[in-house]
Design a protein around this motif. Structure first.
Motif, short mmCIF file in Angstrom:
data_model
loop_
_atom_site.label_atom_id
_atom_site.label_comp_id
_atom_site.label_asym_id
_atom_site.label_seq_id
_atom_site.Cartn_x
_atom_site.Cartn_y
_atom_site.Cartn_z
N VAL A 239 -9.14 3.72 4.71
CA VAL A 239 -8.00 4.51 4.74
C VAL A 239 -6.85 4.12 3.80
O VAL A 239 -5.98 4.63 3.28
CB VAL A 239 -7.59 4.67 6.13
CG1 VAL A 239 -6.26 5.26 6.54
CG2 VAL A 239 -8.67 5.53 6.84
N ALA A 240 -6.66 2.78 3.94
CA ALA A 240 -5.40 2.15 3.45
C ALA A 240 -5.66 2.22 1.81
O ALA A 240 -4.65 2.46 1.00
CB ALA A 240 -5.19 0.58 3.74
N GLN A 241 -6.79 2.05 1.38
CA GLN A 241 -6.95 2.07 -0.10
C GLN A 241 -6.73 3.39 -0.81
O GLN A 241 -6.24 3.48 -1.87
CB GLN A 241 -8.53 1.59 -0.36
CG GLN A 241 -8.66 0.13 -0.78
CD GLN A 241 -10.33 0.09 -0.83
OE1 GLN A 241 -11.33 0.96 -0.68
NE2 GLN A 241 -10.46 -1.35 -1.21
N THR A 242 -7.28 4.40 -0.16
CA THR A 242 -6.89 5.68 -0.55
C THR A 242 -5.49 5.93 -0.82
O THR A 242 -5.08 6.55 -1.88
CB THR A 242 -7.42 6.88 0.44
OG1 THR A 242 -9.02 6.58 0.52
CG2 THR A 242 -7.57 8.25 -0.03
N GLY A 243 -4.76 5.64 0.31
CA GLY A 243 -3.23 5.83 0.27
C GLY A 243 -2.67 5.23 -0.78
O GLY A 243 -1.67 5.68 -1.77
N VAL A 244 -2.86 3.83 -1.03
CA VAL A 244 -2.18 3.26 -2.03
C VAL A 244 -2.86 3.55 -3.43
O VAL A 244 -1.78 3.41 -4.50
CB VAL A 244 -2.37 1.60 -1.72
CG1 VAL A 244 -4.10 1.27 -2.18
CG2 VAL A 244 -1.41 0.71 -2.36
N GLN A 245 -3.92 3.86 -3.57
CA GLN A 245 -4.45 4.13 -4.86
C GLN A 245 -3.91 5.85 -5.30
O GLN A 245 -3.45 5.93 -6.44
CB GLN A 245 -6.03 4.60 -4.96
CG GLN A 245 -6.61 2.94 -5.04
CD GLN A 245 -8.10 3.05 -4.82
OE1 GLN A 245 -8.69 4.29 -4.05
NE2 GLN A 245 -8.86 1.92 -5.00
N ILE A 246 -3.59 6.60 -4.40
CA ILE A 246 -3.03 7.79 -4.74
C ILE A 246 -1.64 7.65 -5.20
O ILE A 246 -0.91 8.10 -6.21
CB ILE A 246 -3.28 8.78 -3.61
CG1 ILE A 246 -4.36 9.33 -3.31
CG2 ILE A 246 -2.19 10.05 -3.85
CD1 ILE A 246 -4.81 9.98 -2.15
N LEU A 247 -0.74 6.75 -4.39
CA LEU A 247 0.46 6.52 -4.43
C LEU A 247 0.69 5.64 -5.92
O LEU A 247 1.53 6.22 -6.63
CB LEU A 247 1.26 5.61 -3.61
CG LEU A 247 2.55 4.98 -3.56
CD1 LEU A 247 3.50 6.17 -3.86
CD2 LEU A 247 2.84 4.26 -2.59
N PHE A 248 0.00 4.70 -5.98
CA PHE A 248 -0.11 4.13 -7.51
C PHE A 248 -0.55 5.04 -8.69
O PHE A 248 0.27 4.90 -9.60
CB PHE A 248 -1.19 2.90 -7.48
CG PHE A 248 -1.17 2.04 -8.42
CD1 PHE A 248 0.10 0.94 -8.82
CD2 PHE A 248 -1.99 1.85 -9.43
CE1 PHE A 248 0.21 0.23 -9.73
CE2 PHE A 248 -1.91 0.91 -10.52
CZ PHE A 248 -0.99 0.16 -10.62
N GLY B 296 2.68 -2.13 -6.12
CA GLY B 296 1.42 -1.41 -5.83
C GLY B 296 0.27 -1.91 -6.26
O GLY B 296 -0.90 -1.76 -5.70
N ALA B 297 0.29 -2.47 -7.46
CA ALA B 297 -0.71 -3.15 -8.10
C ALA B 297 -1.44 -4.45 -7.20
O ALA B 297 -2.64 -4.55 -6.95
CB ALA B 297 -0.43 -3.75 -9.60
N THR B 298 -0.46 -5.26 -6.63
CA THR B 298 -0.91 -6.29 -5.73
C THR B 298 -1.59 -5.76 -4.49
O THR B 298 -2.57 -6.39 -4.02
CB THR B 298 0.09 -7.30 -5.79
OG1 THR B 298 1.26 -6.47 -4.91
CG2 THR B 298 0.54 -8.05 -6.85
N ALA B 299 -1.03 -4.76 -3.94
CA ALA B 299 -1.46 -4.05 -2.77
C ALA B 299 -2.91 -3.38 -2.89
O ALA B 299 -3.84 -3.72 -2.18
CB ALA B 299 -0.63 -2.83 -2.17
N ILE B 300 -3.22 -2.61 -4.17
CA ILE B 300 -4.76 -2.48 -4.37
C ILE B 300 -5.36 -3.77 -4.59
O ILE B 300 -6.46 -3.73 -3.91
CB ILE B 300 -4.57 -1.87 -5.81
CG1 ILE B 300 -4.03 -0.40 -5.43
CG2 ILE B 300 -6.19 -1.76 -6.15
CD1 ILE B 300 -3.98 0.57 -6.57
N GLY B 301 -4.99 -4.80 -5.13
CA GLY B 301 -5.82 -5.93 -5.21
C GLY B 301 -6.19 -6.66 -4.00
O GLY B 301 -7.17 -7.02 -3.85
N ALA B 302 -5.17 -6.75 -3.13
CA ALA B 302 -5.41 -7.39 -1.85
C ALA B 302 -6.43 -6.51 -0.93
O ALA B 302 -7.19 -6.85 -0.35
CB ALA B 302 -4.06 -7.63 -1.09
N LEU B 303 -6.29 -5.10 -1.21
CA LEU B 303 -7.04 -4.22 -0.24
C LEU B 303 -8.48 -3.97 -0.82
O LEU B 303 -9.38 -3.61 -0.30
CB LEU B 303 -6.52 -2.74 -0.14
CG LEU B 303 -5.26 -2.73 0.69
CD1 LEU B 303 -4.62 -1.56 0.64
CD2 LEU B 303 -5.71 -3.14 2.11
#
Length: 175
Positions: free
Chosen positions: A31-40, A70-77
């Protein structure tokens, strides 16, 4: 060997518990990955728009900070997936679940910062008014913090408190 905790309602070994928690964690990450990847993805396109050059230096800096968040959020997720691939089959799933959970929590914090910075950038650009925009962004951030962290922590504390009271009642102890 079963690890039966009173009031847990489950009869599962530590390995079974780790498997269950791993499955739960993967669902949360999806769920979280989808949101952050679209935003990114949307954020990546901003720099290629002609209007980007018209942003103030402060807004361009805010944009760059937002992209890095955003890039670091994707990395962590995404990290728990890589983590699982590397440690899979080495019989350390309970430890892997703990570390993957920590990385997911870090990813959620970074996602919170990314979304807040994105909102600030968009509202500053749309309104050209710094008077009320920070207040709106702070209000939205406060809602995120409440929904994502405060309410779950309060619920967890209440549950822990009710278990302590129940244990005390069962043993006849006074608080």
């Amino acid at each position: 060997m079963r690890d039966d905790r009173p009031g847990d309602g489950r009869e599962e070994s530590p390995e079974e518990r780790a498997d269950r928690k791993w499955g739960d964690l993967l669902q949360e990450i999806r769920v979280a990955q989808t949101g952050v990847q679209i935003l990114f993805g949307f954020l990546l396109t901003v720099v290629f728009q002609p209007s980007y050059r018209r942003l103030s230096e402060a807004d361009q800096t805010l944009y760059m900070v937002t992209i890095v968040l955003g890039a670091t959020a994707i990395g962590a997720l995404v990290a728990p997936v890589s983590f699982h691939r590397i440690v899979s089959g080495h019989f350390i799933k309970p430890e892997a679940v703990v570390w993957a959970s920590r990385l997911t929590f870090l990813g959620l914090l970074l996602l919170l910062l990314t979304m807040t910075a994105s909102l600030l950038l968009v509202l500053r650009t749309a309104t050209h008014d710094d008077g009320y925009v920070p207040w709106i962004v702070a209000g939205v951030a406060a809602l995120y913090i409440s929904w994502w962290f405060v309410i779950p922590v309060v619920l967890r504390m209440r549950k822990a408190g009710s278990e302590v009271r129940a244990d005390a009642a069962d043993t006849g102890e006074e608080n």
